[in-house]
Scaffold this motif. Structure first.
Motif, PDB file in Angstrom:
ATOM      1  N   GLN A 171       0.825  -1.204   0.000  1.00 60.77           N
ATOM      2  CA  GLN A 171       0.000   0.000   0.000  1.00 60.77           C
ATOM      3  C   GLN A 171       0.863   1.259   0.000  1.00 60.77           C
ATOM      4  N   MET A 172       1.892   1.271   0.855  1.00 63.49           N
ATOM      5  CA  MET A 172       2.727   2.463   0.977  1.00 63.49           C
ATOM      6  C   MET A 172       3.586   2.683  -0.265  1.00 63.49           C
ATOM      7  N   ARG A 173       3.978   1.603  -0.953  1.00 66.25           N
ATOM      8  CA  ARG A 173       4.712   1.775  -2.211  1.00 66.25           C
ATOM      9  C   ARG A 173       3.878   2.576  -3.200  1.00 66.25           C
ATOM     10  N   ALA A 174       2.606   2.205  -3.312  1.00 61.54           N
ATOM     11  CA  ALA A 174       1.720   2.919  -4.236  1.00 61.54           C
ATOM     12  C   ALA A 174       1.575   4.383  -3.822  1.00 61.54           C
ATOM     13  N   GLU A 175       1.428   4.626  -2.516  1.00 62.62           N
ATOM     14  CA  GLU A 175       1.273   5.992  -2.025  1.00 62.62           C
ATOM     15  C   GLU A 175       2.534   6.810  -2.283  1.00 62.62           C
ATOM     16  N   LEU A 176       3.695   6.215  -2.021  1.00 61.58           N
ATOM     17  CA  LEU A 176       4.958   6.922  -2.250  1.00 61.58           C
ATOM     18  C   LEU A 176       5.134   7.291  -3.712  1.00 61.58           C
ATOM     19  N   GLU A 196      10.865  -3.258  -4.049  1.00 63.85           N
ATOM     20  CA  GLU A 196      10.673  -1.812  -3.865  1.00 63.85           C
ATOM     21  C   GLU A 196      11.376  -1.037  -4.963  1.00 63.85           C
ATOM     22  N   ALA A 197      12.616  -1.406  -5.246  1.00 60.33           N
ATOM     23  CA  ALA A 197      13.380  -0.697  -6.267  1.00 60.33           C
ATOM     24  C   ALA A 197      12.697  -0.787  -7.629  1.00 60.33           C
ATOM     25  N   MET A 198      12.264  -1.985  -8.001  1.00 56.86           N
ATOM     26  CA  MET A 198      11.673  -2.188  -9.322  1.00 56.86           C
ATOM     27  C   MET A 198      10.346  -1.448  -9.465  1.00 56.86           C
ATOM     28  N   THR A 199       9.568  -1.368  -8.392  1.00 60.41           N
ATOM     29  CA  THR A 199       8.244  -0.765  -8.483  1.00 60.41           C
ATOM     30  C   THR A 199       8.258   0.754  -8.320  1.00 60.41           C
ATOM     31  N   LEU A 200       9.248   1.303  -7.624  1.00 64.22           N
ATOM     32  CA  LEU A 200       9.249   2.729  -7.317  1.00 64.22           C
ATOM     33  C   LEU A 200      10.105   3.580  -8.250  1.00 64.22           C
ATOM     34  N   ALA A 201      11.213   3.056  -8.696  1.00 61.54           N
ATOM     35  CA  ALA A 201      12.270   3.897  -9.263  1.00 61.54           C
ATOM     36  C   ALA A 201      12.029   4.307 -10.711  1.00 61.54           C
ATOM     37  N   HIS A 202      12.487   5.520 -11.023  1.00 59.76           N
ATOM     38  CA  HIS A 202      12.721   5.882 -12.420  1.00 59.76           C
ATOM     39  C   HIS A 202      14.008   5.209 -12.895  1.00 59.76           C
TER      40      HIS A 202
END
Length: 353
Positions: A171-176, A196-202
Protein backbone atom coordinates in the motif's frame (compact mmCIF):
# COMPACT_ATOMS: atom_id res chain seq x y z
CA UNK A 1 13.99 22.11 -8.80
CA UNK A 2 17.11 20.19 -7.87
CA UNK A 3 19.63 17.76 -9.24
CA UNK A 4 22.21 15.95 -7.10
CA UNK A 5 25.69 15.22 -8.41
CA UNK A 6 28.38 12.99 -6.90
CA UNK A 7 31.84 13.60 -8.34
CA UNK A 8 34.56 11.09 -7.42
CA UNK A 9 33.14 10.77 -3.90
CA UNK A 10 34.77 8.37 -1.44
CA UNK A 11 34.06 7.71 2.21
CA UNK A 12 36.40 5.88 4.58
CA UNK A 13 35.93 4.83 8.18
CA UNK A 14 39.51 4.32 9.27
CA UNK A 15 40.96 1.86 6.76
CA UNK A 16 37.55 0.62 5.66
CA UNK A 17 36.31 2.04 2.35
CA UNK A 18 32.52 2.35 2.54
CA UNK A 19 32.09 4.24 -0.76
CA UNK A 20 34.73 4.27 -3.48
CA UNK A 21 35.13 6.85 -6.27
CA UNK A 22 31.38 7.28 -6.57
CA UNK A 23 30.03 9.17 -9.60
CA UNK A 24 26.31 9.70 -10.15
CA UNK A 25 23.97 12.36 -11.52
CA UNK A 26 20.49 12.30 -9.96
CA UNK A 27 18.22 14.21 -12.31
CA UNK A 28 15.77 16.91 -11.33
CA UNK A 29 12.41 15.39 -10.21
CA UNK A 30 13.82 11.87 -10.48
CA UNK A 31 13.02 8.99 -8.13
CA UNK A 32 16.45 7.35 -7.84
CA UNK A 33 16.82 4.16 -5.82
CA UNK A 34 20.12 3.04 -4.31
CA UNK A 35 19.76 -0.74 -4.12
CA UNK A 36 22.09 -3.29 -2.60
CA UNK A 37 22.77 -5.65 0.31
CA UNK A 38 23.65 -4.51 3.82
CA UNK A 39 27.11 -2.94 3.97
CA UNK A 40 27.27 -1.96 0.29
CA UNK A 41 27.49 1.78 1.05
CA UNK A 42 24.01 2.92 0.00
CA UNK A 43 22.98 4.47 3.34
CA UNK A 44 26.40 6.09 3.76
CA UNK A 45 25.99 7.65 0.31
CA UNK A 46 22.62 9.12 1.23
CA UNK A 47 23.85 10.33 4.63
CA UNK A 48 26.59 12.29 2.85
CA UNK A 49 23.88 14.18 0.94
CA UNK A 50 22.07 14.89 4.21
CA UNK A 51 25.25 16.13 5.89
CA UNK A 52 25.17 13.39 8.53
CA UNK A 53 28.46 12.09 7.12
CA UNK A 54 31.19 14.06 5.40
CA UNK A 55 32.86 12.76 2.25
CA UNK A 56 36.50 11.77 2.71
CA UNK A 57 37.20 12.98 -0.82
CA UNK A 58 35.29 14.20 -3.86
CA UNK A 59 32.45 16.69 -4.24
CA UNK A 60 28.67 16.62 -3.83
CA UNK A 61 26.44 19.22 -5.48
CA UNK A 62 22.79 20.13 -5.26
CA UNK A 63 22.22 21.97 -8.51
CA UNK A 64 25.41 24.04 -8.82
CA UNK A 65 25.90 24.41 -5.07
CA UNK A 66 28.78 22.41 -3.61
CA UNK A 67 27.46 21.17 -0.26
CA UNK A 68 30.62 19.63 1.23
CA UNK A 69 30.98 21.13 4.70
CA UNK A 70 27.56 22.84 4.60
CA UNK A 71 25.57 22.24 7.81
CA UNK A 72 22.60 19.88 7.36
CA UNK A 73 20.06 22.57 8.21
CA UNK A 74 21.26 24.69 5.30
CA UNK A 75 21.15 21.94 2.66
CA UNK A 76 17.36 22.11 2.20
CA UNK A 77 16.85 18.34 2.21
CA UNK A 78 14.30 16.30 4.15
CA UNK A 79 15.01 12.78 5.40
CA UNK A 80 12.58 9.99 6.23
CA UNK A 81 14.08 7.36 8.53
CA UNK A 82 13.42 3.64 8.86
CA UNK A 83 12.46 4.14 12.53
CA UNK A 84 9.90 6.96 11.86
CA UNK A 85 11.64 9.14 14.52
CA UNK A 86 8.41 10.74 15.74
CA UNK A 87 8.16 12.75 18.95
CA UNK A 88 5.99 10.53 21.24
CA UNK A 89 4.66 13.44 23.34
CA UNK A 90 3.53 15.50 20.34
CA UNK A 91 0.30 15.08 18.39
CA UNK A 92 0.27 14.19 14.71
CA UNK A 93 -0.30 17.85 13.89
CA UNK A 94 2.65 18.98 16.02
CA UNK A 95 4.92 16.25 14.63
CA UNK A 96 4.11 17.29 11.07
CA UNK A 97 4.46 20.96 11.87
CA UNK A 98 7.71 20.77 13.84
CA UNK A 99 9.96 21.76 10.90
CA UNK A 100 7.73 24.79 10.30
CA UNK A 101 7.75 25.73 13.97
CA UNK A 102 11.53 25.88 14.23
CA UNK A 103 11.56 28.01 11.07
CA UNK A 104 9.00 30.36 12.68
CA UNK A 105 6.48 30.08 9.87
CA UNK A 106 3.52 32.48 10.45
CA UNK A 107 0.47 30.84 12.12
CA UNK A 108 -1.88 31.12 9.13
CA UNK A 109 0.64 29.55 6.74
CA UNK A 110 1.58 26.96 9.39
CA UNK A 111 -2.02 25.79 9.67
CA UNK A 112 -2.62 25.86 5.90
CA UNK A 113 0.47 23.80 5.07
CA UNK A 114 -0.23 21.17 7.74
CA UNK A 115 -3.85 20.83 6.59
CA UNK A 116 -2.77 20.46 2.97
CA UNK A 117 -0.07 17.86 3.58
CA UNK A 118 -2.26 15.88 6.00
CA UNK A 119 -4.91 15.68 3.29
CA UNK A 120 -2.34 14.44 0.77
CA UNK A 121 -1.32 11.52 2.98
CA UNK A 122 -4.83 10.85 4.36
CA UNK A 123 -4.11 11.92 7.94
CA UNK A 124 -6.54 14.83 8.12
CA UNK A 125 -8.80 12.98 10.58
CA UNK A 126 -5.94 11.96 12.88
CA UNK A 127 -4.21 15.28 13.62
CA UNK A 128 -5.07 15.28 17.34
CA UNK A 129 -3.75 11.76 18.03
CA UNK A 130 -0.44 10.80 19.60
CA UNK A 131 1.96 8.42 17.75
CA UNK A 132 1.16 5.57 20.17
CA UNK A 133 -2.46 5.72 18.98
CA UNK A 134 -1.49 5.11 15.34
CA UNK A 135 -0.80 2.00 13.29
CA UNK A 136 2.60 1.42 11.70
CA UNK A 137 1.37 2.64 8.32
CA UNK A 138 -0.11 5.79 9.85
CA UNK A 139 3.14 6.54 11.70
CA UNK A 140 5.03 6.17 8.45
CA UNK A 141 2.67 8.62 6.78
CA UNK A 142 3.29 11.11 9.61
CA UNK A 143 7.03 10.83 8.97
CA UNK A 144 6.42 11.39 5.25
CA UNK A 145 4.15 14.34 5.94
CA UNK A 146 6.78 15.94 8.18
CA UNK A 147 9.27 15.72 5.31
CA UNK A 148 6.79 16.93 2.68
CA UNK A 149 5.57 19.96 4.66
CA UNK A 150 8.99 21.58 4.34
CA UNK A 151 8.84 21.53 0.53
CA UNK A 152 12.59 20.70 0.38
CA UNK A 153 14.76 20.55 -2.71
CA UNK A 154 15.49 16.85 -2.16
CA UNK A 155 13.79 13.98 -0.32
CA UNK A 156 16.06 11.34 1.24
CA UNK A 157 14.39 8.08 2.30
CA UNK A 158 16.28 5.42 4.24
CA UNK A 159 14.39 2.10 3.99
CA UNK A 160 11.17 3.77 5.20
CA UNK A 161 8.96 0.72 4.60
CA UNK A 162 11.07 -2.02 6.18
CA UNK A 163 9.18 -1.96 9.51
CA UNK A 164 5.79 -2.50 7.87
CA UNK A 165 4.07 -5.80 7.19
CA UNK A 166 3.76 -7.08 3.62
CA UNK A 167 0.27 -5.68 2.97
CA UNK A 168 1.17 -2.22 4.29
CA UNK A 169 4.42 -2.17 2.30
CA UNK A 170 2.46 -2.77 -0.89
CA UNK A 171 0.00 0.00 0.00
CA UNK A 172 2.73 2.46 0.98
CA UNK A 173 4.71 1.78 -2.21
CA UNK A 174 1.72 2.92 -4.24
CA UNK A 175 1.27 5.99 -2.02
CA UNK A 176 4.96 6.92 -2.25
CA UNK A 177 5.03 6.59 -6.01
CA UNK A 178 1.90 8.71 -6.43
CA UNK A 179 3.14 11.35 -3.98
CA UNK A 180 6.50 11.70 -5.70
CA UNK A 181 4.76 12.04 -9.06
CA UNK A 182 2.41 14.65 -7.62
CA UNK A 183 5.04 16.65 -5.74
CA UNK A 184 7.75 16.39 -8.42
CA UNK A 185 10.56 16.53 -5.84
CA UNK A 186 13.91 14.85 -6.50
CA UNK A 187 14.04 11.73 -4.35
CA UNK A 188 16.90 9.43 -3.33
CA UNK A 189 15.57 6.22 -1.83
CA UNK A 190 17.69 3.55 -0.13
CA UNK A 191 16.59 -0.08 0.08
CA UNK A 192 17.84 -3.67 0.02
CA UNK A 193 14.44 -4.82 -1.28
CA UNK A 194 14.62 -5.27 -5.05
CA UNK A 195 10.79 -5.34 -5.33
CA UNK A 196 10.67 -1.81 -3.87
CA UNK A 197 13.38 -0.70 -6.27
CA UNK A 198 11.67 -2.19 -9.32
CA UNK A 199 8.24 -0.76 -8.48
CA UNK A 200 9.25 2.73 -7.32
CA UNK A 201 12.27 3.90 -9.26
CA UNK A 202 12.72 5.88 -12.42
CA UNK A 203 16.30 4.58 -12.30
CA UNK A 204 18.08 2.11 -10.04
CA UNK A 205 21.74 2.24 -8.99
CA UNK A 206 22.69 -1.29 -7.93
CA UNK A 207 25.53 -1.02 -5.40
CA UNK A 208 28.03 -3.60 -4.23
CA UNK A 209 31.08 -3.05 -2.02
CA UNK A 210 30.88 0.73 -2.26
CA UNK A 211 30.57 1.04 -6.04
CA UNK A 212 27.76 1.12 -8.58
CA UNK A 213 27.61 -2.20 -10.42
CA UNK A 214 24.93 -0.99 -12.84
CA UNK A 215 22.72 2.07 -13.34
CA UNK A 216 19.55 2.00 -15.40
CA UNK A 217 15.78 1.84 -15.46
CA UNK A 218 14.19 -1.11 -13.64
CA UNK A 219 13.44 -2.73 -17.00
CA UNK A 220 17.05 -2.31 -18.16
CA UNK A 221 18.44 -3.71 -14.92
CA UNK A 222 16.14 -6.73 -15.08
CA UNK A 223 16.39 -7.48 -18.81
CA UNK A 224 20.02 -6.55 -19.37
CA UNK A 225 22.19 -7.33 -16.30
CA UNK A 226 25.82 -6.50 -17.00
CA UNK A 227 27.42 -8.37 -14.09
CA UNK A 228 26.97 -11.62 -12.22
CA UNK A 229 26.11 -9.71 -9.03
CA UNK A 230 23.29 -7.74 -10.67
CA UNK A 231 21.94 -10.87 -12.36
CA UNK A 232 21.73 -12.71 -9.05
CA UNK A 233 20.46 -9.80 -6.97
CA UNK A 234 17.59 -8.64 -9.17
CA UNK A 235 14.53 -10.84 -9.60
CA UNK A 236 12.15 -12.84 -7.45
CA UNK A 237 12.97 -15.67 -7.54
CA UNK A 238 16.60 -14.79 -8.35
CA UNK A 239 18.01 -15.63 -11.74
CA UNK A 240 19.23 -19.24 -12.06
CA UNK A 241 23.05 -19.14 -12.23
CA UNK A 242 24.61 -22.42 -13.33
CA UNK A 243 28.38 -23.07 -13.50
CA UNK A 244 29.79 -24.91 -16.50
CA UNK A 245 31.90 -24.44 -19.59
CA UNK A 246 31.30 -23.36 -23.18
CA UNK A 247 32.91 -24.98 -26.22
CA UNK A 248 32.08 -23.94 -29.75
CA UNK A 249 29.02 -22.08 -28.52
CA UNK A 250 27.58 -24.99 -26.52
CA UNK A 251 27.16 -24.67 -22.75
CA UNK A 252 27.38 -27.90 -20.75
CA UNK A 253 26.88 -28.60 -17.04
CA UNK A 254 25.40 -31.46 -14.99
CA UNK A 255 23.22 -32.84 -17.80
CA UNK A 256 22.25 -29.40 -19.12
CA UNK A 257 23.22 -28.52 -22.69
CA UNK A 258 22.34 -25.31 -24.50
CA UNK A 259 23.65 -24.44 -27.95
CA UNK A 260 23.40 -21.35 -30.10
CA UNK A 261 25.86 -19.26 -28.07
CA UNK A 262 27.82 -18.03 -31.06
CA UNK A 263 31.41 -19.20 -31.30
CA UNK A 264 32.10 -18.71 -27.63
CA UNK A 265 34.71 -20.76 -25.76
CA UNK A 266 34.88 -20.23 -22.01
CA UNK A 267 36.38 -22.68 -19.53
CA UNK A 268 34.79 -21.08 -16.45
CA UNK A 269 31.34 -19.87 -17.35
CA UNK A 270 28.10 -19.08 -15.54
CA UNK A 271 24.87 -19.45 -17.43
CA UNK A 272 22.01 -17.24 -16.27
CA UNK A 273 18.33 -17.79 -17.04
CA UNK A 274 15.17 -16.36 -15.49
CA UNK A 275 12.55 -18.70 -14.04
CA UNK A 276 9.96 -17.49 -16.54
CA UNK A 277 12.24 -18.48 -19.43
CA UNK A 278 12.49 -22.14 -18.38
CA UNK A 279 9.58 -24.22 -19.69
CA UNK A 280 8.34 -27.69 -18.74
CA UNK A 281 8.34 -30.31 -21.50
CA UNK A 282 7.86 -34.06 -21.62
CA UNK A 283 10.89 -36.02 -20.38
CA UNK A 284 10.84 -37.98 -23.65
CA UNK A 285 10.85 -34.83 -25.82
CA UNK A 286 14.01 -35.04 -28.00
CA UNK A 287 14.48 -31.26 -27.93
CA UNK A 288 14.70 -30.78 -24.16
CA UNK A 289 17.81 -29.15 -22.73
CA UNK A 290 17.61 -31.02 -19.45
CA UNK A 291 15.78 -33.86 -17.69
CA UNK A 292 15.87 -33.63 -13.89
CA UNK A 293 13.84 -34.62 -10.79
CA UNK A 294 11.50 -32.16 -9.09
CA UNK A 295 12.84 -30.99 -5.72
CA UNK A 296 9.89 -28.83 -4.64
CA UNK A 297 6.62 -27.39 -5.93
CA UNK A 298 5.32 -24.06 -4.56
CA UNK A 299 1.97 -22.61 -5.61
CA UNK A 300 2.14 -18.81 -5.40
CA UNK A 301 -1.38 -18.16 -6.67
CA UNK A 302 -0.82 -16.78 -10.15
CA UNK A 303 1.74 -19.48 -11.02
CA UNK A 304 3.73 -22.37 -9.60
CA UNK A 305 7.43 -22.27 -8.75
CA UNK A 306 9.09 -25.59 -9.52
CA UNK A 307 12.63 -26.32 -8.32
CA UNK A 308 14.62 -29.03 -10.09
CA UNK A 309 17.65 -30.86 -8.74
CA UNK A 310 20.54 -30.02 -11.06
CA UNK A 311 23.75 -31.62 -9.88
CA UNK A 312 24.53 -29.99 -6.54
CA UNK A 313 22.18 -27.05 -6.98
CA UNK A 314 18.61 -26.14 -7.82
CA UNK A 315 17.08 -24.63 -10.94
CA UNK A 316 13.77 -22.78 -10.52
CA UNK A 317 11.13 -22.35 -13.22
CA UNK A 318 7.69 -20.79 -13.36
CA UNK A 319 4.97 -23.19 -14.41
CA UNK A 320 1.23 -22.71 -14.88
CA UNK A 321 -0.80 -22.37 -11.67
CA UNK A 322 -2.43 -25.70 -12.51
CA UNK A 323 0.87 -27.59 -12.72
CA UNK A 324 0.53 -30.87 -10.78
CA UNK A 325 4.05 -32.36 -10.84
CA UNK A 326 5.19 -34.32 -7.80
CA UNK A 327 8.46 -34.30 -5.85
CA UNK A 328 11.06 -36.68 -7.39
CA UNK A 329 9.12 -36.83 -10.66
CA UNK A 330 11.51 -36.42 -13.59
CA UNK A 331 10.55 -33.69 -16.04
CA UNK A 332 12.15 -32.18 -19.10
CA UNK A 333 12.74 -28.47 -19.62
CA UNK A 334 13.35 -26.32 -22.64
CA UNK A 335 15.43 -23.12 -22.58
CA UNK A 336 15.75 -20.91 -25.66
CA UNK A 337 19.32 -19.78 -26.31
CA UNK A 338 18.11 -16.22 -26.94
CA UNK A 339 16.74 -16.06 -23.37
CA UNK A 340 19.96 -16.90 -21.52
CA UNK A 341 22.86 -14.80 -20.28
CA UNK A 342 26.48 -15.87 -20.21
CA UNK A 343 29.00 -14.62 -17.65
CA UNK A 344 32.73 -15.06 -17.22
CA UNK A 345 33.02 -16.64 -13.76
CA UNK A 346 36.42 -15.01 -13.15
CA UNK A 347 35.72 -11.41 -14.16
CA UNK A 348 31.99 -11.71 -13.29
CA UNK A 349 31.22 -9.63 -16.41
CA UNK A 350 28.65 -10.61 -18.97
CA UNK A 351 29.86 -12.18 -22.20
CA UNK A 352 27.90 -11.19 -25.31
CA UNK A 353 27.43 -13.76 -28.04
Amino acid sequence: MASVTFSNVSKKFGEFVAVANFNLDVRDKEFLVLLGPSGCGKTTTMRMVAGLEEATSGDIYINDDRINGVLPKYRDVAMVFQSYALYPHLTVEDNIGYPLKIRKVPPDEYKRRITEVARRVELDGLLSRLPKELSGGQRQRVALARAIVRTPRVFLMDEPLSNLDAKLRTQMRAELKHLQHELQVTTIYVTHDQIEAMTLAHRVAVMNKGVIEQLGTPREIYNDPRTLFVAGFIGSPPMNLIPGDVKNGIFASSGLRIGGLGRTDLSRAMLGVRAEDVHVAGSDDPDVNLVAPIYSVELTGENTLVSLQLGGQLMTLRADKNFTGQIDQRVGVKIASDRVFLFDAESERRVDF
